[in-house]
Design an enzyme around this catalytic site. Structure first.
Site: not given
Length: 254
Positions: A30, A42, A154
């Site tokens: 991530h 994010h 992401c």
């Protein structure tokens, strides 16, 4: 920082750094932008994590359990168990119990290929920290379109904040390094021509690894020809996403 590991300590972080943390036994990572004072911007699908777009494949690759629940909210971030889109979190919520790594920019092709795992570095050059923080803050307010595992995830968000580069048109796939690695690996599995290129297991492994490396390099945003540098203020009119983002209480329509 180097070929073997991109791990970094929190004390060495600087505002504008692109950071990431591995999830699900290193299946995927991530990504986000560190903005200072222990905070990260994010792009998420839900629960503060990427959890795919609803398909079985998405949940196998990107499935995750948020580190905080509505019964045990973070004292800094509050209840982020249901939010999605571009969000601001403390670094503890972002890491979700994982280790901290820093994404590298402006690496050489040799270094890039030496990093066998995608989603850790790119040949593309980073812009100034001021530009990076401006893009991240702007997108925190305006959003980054609808999350899509292959076209808008992401890692794409963090790379755009760092470089201003986006892959266009939206019919292209494999924008990010992680997706590029998955597609490169898939091309080895499903390419029947390998049977004729290698007559032994060792030969098959050599040819397969070669194809994997070449495909990873081809998918890198630093060498692709289907990328454009788009000012963050013009994203609304760039028509880069497959479909418009539905307005929600936690993510505004661009």
């Amino acid at each position: 920082m180097g070929v073997l590991s991109n791990k970094i300590s929190r004390e060495d972080l600087k505002p504008g750094d692109h950071i990431y943390s591995w999830r699900q036994a290193y299946i995927y990572a991530h990504h986000g932008i560190y903005i200072g004072e222990g905070r990260v911007i994010h792009f998420t699908r839900g629960g503060g994590q990427e959890i795919g777009t609803g398909t079985f494949l998405d949940h196998i690759i990107m499935g995750s359990t948020p580190s905080r629940s509505s019964e045990n909210p973070c004292p800094n971030c509050g209840d982020q168990s249901r939010v999605d889109g571009v969000i601001l979190s403390c670094i503890d919520c972002f890491l979700s119990g994982g280790d901290l790594y820093k994404f590298e920019y402006g690496v050489t092709p040799a270094f890039f290929l030496a990093k066998a795992r995608g989603g850790t570095c790119t040949l593309a050059q980073s812009d100034s920290s001021e530009d990076v923080l401006h893009r991240a803050s702007f997108l925190l307010e305006k959003g980054f379109g609808r999350y899509n595992l292959f076209n808008n995830n992401c890692e794409d968000f963090a790379i755009y904040c760092k470089t201003g580069l986006l892959v266009t048109p939206n019919i292209s796939v494999g924008h990010s390094g992680q997706v590029g690695s998955f597609l490169a690996a898939a091309s080895i599995v499903f390419n029947s021509a390998l049977r004729f290129l290698a007559r032994s297991f060792i030969g098959l492994a050599v040819v397969g690894f070669g194809i994997y490396c070449v495909n990873r390099l081809v998918y890198d945003v630093g060498v692709r020809r289907d990328v454009s540098k788009i000012p963050v203020e013009e994203l609304d009119s760039a028509s880069i996403w497959d479909e418009p983002e539905a307005p929600t209480s936690t993510s505004k329509k661009m």
